[in-house]
Design an enzyme around this catalytic site. Structure first.
Site, PDB file in Angstrom:
ATOM      1  CB  CYS A   1       2.209  -1.750  -9.058  1.00 31.42           C
ATOM      2  SG  CYS A   1       2.880  -0.163  -9.626  1.00 31.42           S
TER       3      CYS A   1
ATOM      4  NE  ARG B   1      -5.251  -0.382 -15.009  1.00 33.27           N
ATOM      5  CZ  ARG B   1      -4.541  -0.232 -13.919  1.00 33.27           C
ATOM      6  NH1 ARG B   1      -3.209  -0.347 -13.957  1.00 33.27           N
ATOM      7  NH2 ARG B   1      -5.130  -0.022 -12.738  1.00 33.27           N
TER       8      ARG B   1
ATOM      9  CG  HIS C   1      -2.731  -4.920  -4.712  1.00 35.14           C
ATOM     10  ND1 HIS C   1      -1.620  -4.959  -5.517  1.00 35.14           N
ATOM     11  CD2 HIS C   1      -3.636  -4.185  -5.388  1.00 35.14           C
ATOM     12  CE1 HIS C   1      -1.833  -4.277  -6.629  1.00 35.14           C
ATOM     13  NE2 HIS C   1      -3.051  -3.791  -6.563  1.00 35.14           N
TER      14      HIS C   1
END
Length: 318
Positions: free
Chosen positions: A253, A26, A222
């Protein structure tokens, strides 16, 4: 009917000391330009499952015109549901997405709610308060149609925002409390923009745990500035036992400029296993799962120190 999709015996194995939740199918795929063919997604998820990964965020239910990489979400969920012992998870940004995900039969929903007011508007076009209200609607739908499905509200930009700058820790704690009161089963913290440092991670997770107790969820870190593993270790020291990661470090993102690179699953598993912390994942098979990923995204850069360096001589996984 949704009741016919109730999962049976999701976990028929001894739980590992930490749960590594793979988010590449995803988070990773929605952050690259190319759309991985559906058949390649199946092969990649199969390889992750064969390595012992037991929770995978396989898709997000969003309009295909916004994220064409996720246009096959329902098909991917259907395939993942055939894999024994796998918790099939999907991200949903709103009630409509939750309706589709629940109809597809997912076991767990993740809902991104940003601690940064600026990022919330950029990412989901709603204020933080409006997202909490949206969460309440999703919880009501879940309770009515599929009460066995778990809901995690992930607090995005919990450690800083490239749009807004500083995100006050008290606001993160307030938001985590709000989402639990709205009915989420747990609330994790996401370093969406890669701005966190270990001291901050330890401090903020401790504050959130003091506010919501064992409802404190996953650490989603991250590696934008190279501190991903250090931040995961700090979260572990603060009592976190679920960690999001992405094979080969794919992800970022699209609505947070400068955000890049989830923590590499292979490196995270190696760190914990080298420490003697059981992940339940076979590291050699996990590294082998990079092959179907590379085949499905030819030319896409893949990251990870463990895969590049290889396992140490004499390495034996308990």
């Amino acid at each position: 009917m949704l009741t016919e999709l109730r999962p049976q015996n999701l976990r028929c194995f001894e739980d590992p000391a930490v749960l590594i939740s793979e988010v590449g199918p995803r988070d990773g795929l929605q952050s690259v330009r190319a759309a991985m063919p559906t058949a390649d997604k199946y092969r990649w998820i199969d390889a992750l499952h064969a390595a012992g990964v037991r929770e995978i965020e396989v898709a997000s239910f969003v309009p295909a015109k916004l994220l064409p990489q996720m246009a096959d979400a329902a098909d991917v969920v259907a395939h993942a549901l055939t894999l024994p012992g796998l918790t099939v998870m999907a991200l949903v940004p709103n009630l409509r997405g939750a309706q589709a995900a629940l109809a597809a039969g997912v076991h767990k929903l993740t809902i991104p709610i940003s601690a940064s007011a600026a990022h919330s508007l950029a990412n989901v076009r709603k204020t933080r308060e409006e997202m909490v209200a949206e969460l309440r609607s999703i919880v009501a739908l879940r309770d009515e149609t599929a009460p066995w499905v778990k809901i995690e509200a992930g607090i995005s930009t919990a450690f800083g925002c490239t749009l807004q700058g500083e995100v006050k820790e008290d606001e993160v704690v307030w938001l985590a409390t709000q989402v639990i009161e709205a009915g989420a089963d747990e609330s994790g913290l996401s370093d969406t923009t890669g701005m966190a440092n270990p001291a901050q991670v330890r401090r903020l997770f401790n504050k959130v745990r003091a506010a919501i107790g064992d409802r404190t969820g996953a650490a989603h870190m991250h590696n934008t500035r190279g501190l991903g593993l250090a931040n995961c270790l700090a979260a572990y020291d603060a009592g976190v036992r679920t960690f999001d990661a992405s094979l080969a470090g794919l992800g970022g993102c699209p609505y947070a400029p400068g955000a890049s690179g989830n923590v590499v699953t292979e490196d995270l598993v190696f760190m914990f296993e080298a420490m003697g912390v059981d992940t339940g994942i076979d590291l050699e098979r996990l590294i082998a799962a990079r092959a179907p990923l590379a085949a499905g995204l030819p030319g896409e850069p893949l990251y990870g120190m463990t895969a590049q360096a290889g396992l140490p001589k004499g390495w034996k996984q308990a």
